[in-house]
Every structure is written in C-alpha cells, then in structure tokens.
Design an enzyme around this catalytic site. Sequence first.
Site, PDB file in Angstrom:
ATOM      1  N   ASN A   1       0.839  -1.189   0.000  1.00 33.25           N
ATOM      2  CA  ASN A   1       0.000   0.000   0.000  1.00 33.25           C
ATOM      3  C   ASN A   1       0.879   1.245   0.000  1.00 33.25           C
ATOM      4  O   ASN A   1       1.870   1.321   0.721  1.00 33.25           O
ATOM      5  CB  ASN A   1      -0.922   0.003   1.227  1.00 33.25           C
ATOM      6  CG  ASN A   1      -2.027  -1.032   1.113  1.00 33.25           C
ATOM      7  OD1 ASN A   1      -2.542  -1.272   0.028  1.00 33.25           O
ATOM      8  ND2 ASN A   1      -2.382  -1.663   2.220  1.00 33.25           N
TER       9      ASN A   1
ATOM     10  N   HIS B   1       6.188  -1.860   3.910  1.00 30.70           N
ATOM     11  CA  HIS B   1       5.991  -3.285   4.177  1.00 30.70           C
ATOM     12  C   HIS B   1       5.224  -3.901   3.023  1.00 30.70           C
ATOM     13  O   HIS B   1       4.410  -3.243   2.380  1.00 30.70           O
ATOM     14  CB  HIS B   1       5.241  -3.513   5.492  1.00 30.70           C
ATOM     15  CG  HIS B   1       3.963  -2.746   5.598  1.00 30.70           C
ATOM     16  ND1 HIS B   1       3.941  -1.412   5.930  1.00 30.70           N
ATOM     17  CD2 HIS B   1       2.669  -3.098   5.391  1.00 30.70           C
ATOM     18  CE1 HIS B   1       2.685  -0.985   5.939  1.00 30.70           C
ATOM     19  NE2 HIS B   1       1.889  -1.990   5.601  1.00 30.70           N
ATOM     20  N   MET B   2       5.500  -5.169   2.792  1.00 32.12           N
ATOM     21  CA  MET B   2       4.838  -5.930   1.734  1.00 32.12           C
ATOM     22  C   MET B   2       3.942  -6.972   2.389  1.00 32.12           C
ATOM     23  O   MET B   2       4.380  -7.727   3.261  1.00 32.12           O
ATOM     24  CB  MET B   2       5.897  -6.620   0.869  1.00 32.12           C
ATOM     25  CG  MET B   2       5.350  -7.487  -0.238  1.00 32.12           C
ATOM     26  SD  MET B   2       6.729  -8.329  -1.080  1.00 32.12           S
ATOM     27  CE  MET B   2       7.286  -7.001  -2.144  1.00 32.12           C
ATOM     28  N   HIS B   3       2.656  -6.990   2.000  1.00 31.11           N
ATOM     29  CA  HIS B   3       1.735  -8.012   2.484  1.00 31.11           C
ATOM     30  C   HIS B   3       1.899  -9.265   1.634  1.00 31.11           C
ATOM     31  O   HIS B   3       1.967  -9.179   0.405  1.00 31.11           O
ATOM     32  CB  HIS B   3       0.281  -7.545   2.345  1.00 31.11           C
ATOM     33  CG  HIS B   3      -0.074  -6.346   3.166  1.00 31.11           C
ATOM     34  ND1 HIS B   3      -0.824  -6.432   4.317  1.00 31.11           N
ATOM     35  CD2 HIS B   3       0.210  -5.028   3.009  1.00 31.11           C
ATOM     36  CE1 HIS B   3      -0.996  -5.219   4.829  1.00 31.11           C
ATOM     37  NE2 HIS B   3      -0.377  -4.345   4.045  1.00 31.11           N
TER      38      HIS B   3
END
Length: 115
Positions: free
Chosen positions: A89, A102-104
């Site tokens: 996001n 951050h990467m989901h």
Amino acid sequence: MSTSQCIFCAIARDSAHESPIYRDDQVFVVKDINPKAPVHLLIIPNMHLASLAYIGPGQVPIMGQMFIVAEEMARREGVTLSGYRLAVNQGKDSGQEIEHLHMHLLGGQGLGAMG
Ligand code: 5GP
Ligand code: ZN
C-alpha cells in the site's frame, strides 16, 4: 512519523516487542496482527523507509530481498503452488496505515480479483 514512534522500527530493534518469524540483515517478517487470509505475513525492511515514495536506486538490494524472502516465506507456509498475492500500500488512497514500508503476503484461500 519519527522512527521512535514507529511500531515496525520498535519490532525491528527491541526484543520486548513481538518476535519476527524471520529476520536477516535487511528485512524481517511478522504475522499480520489482523489477518485478512489464512496466511497473512508482512515483509518489512529493517531500515525505516516511510513508503515506496522514498525508494530509489540505493534501495534496490532491499527491494530485491523483500521479494526473495516473500517467496521463501510462501514456500515455508505451503502456498507457493496454491498461489498467493504480494501487495504494497502506498499512501492515502491505498489505505496505508503504517508509515514504514511493508509488503503483504496473502494466501491460503482464493483471494478474488484485484480491486
Ligand atoms: P497497511 O494498511 O499499512 O498496508 O497495513 C498495515 C498492516 O499492519 C495491517 O494489516 C495491520 O493489521 C498490521 N499491523 C498493525 N499493527 C501491527 C502490529 O503491531 N503487529 C503486527 N504483526 N501487525 C500489525
Ligand atoms: Zn519505522
């Protein structure tokens, strides 16, 4: 937001906070506290970068490592073959809540179409 107020910096630096399920010299991984799928991990750089708006050529190794570790974690979670989604996001319209990049990683069920 300063790094001293950042929850992901706190997790990265302070063992009194939750323990990452993976860490190396560039990134760490936690299980999302409010999972949106059976597998919902966050791949997070150790260094405070507020968002994608702050990356440049100097961050190529970190960005590469985020993808390498994401796939490693997906394999460990058993979702590489069933499939998963990586999402980052960026900013207000995406709903980004935490201003530390951050990467989901989402998987373990059908995720539906994007959008
Ligand atoms: P964003 O909307 O910023 O892309 O996603 C932030 C994510 O971090 C959310 O999915 C939220 O559930 C998760 N989260 C917020 N605080 C914490 C925390 O203290 N620990 C963990 N593991 N996840 C968190
Ligand atoms: Zn931070």
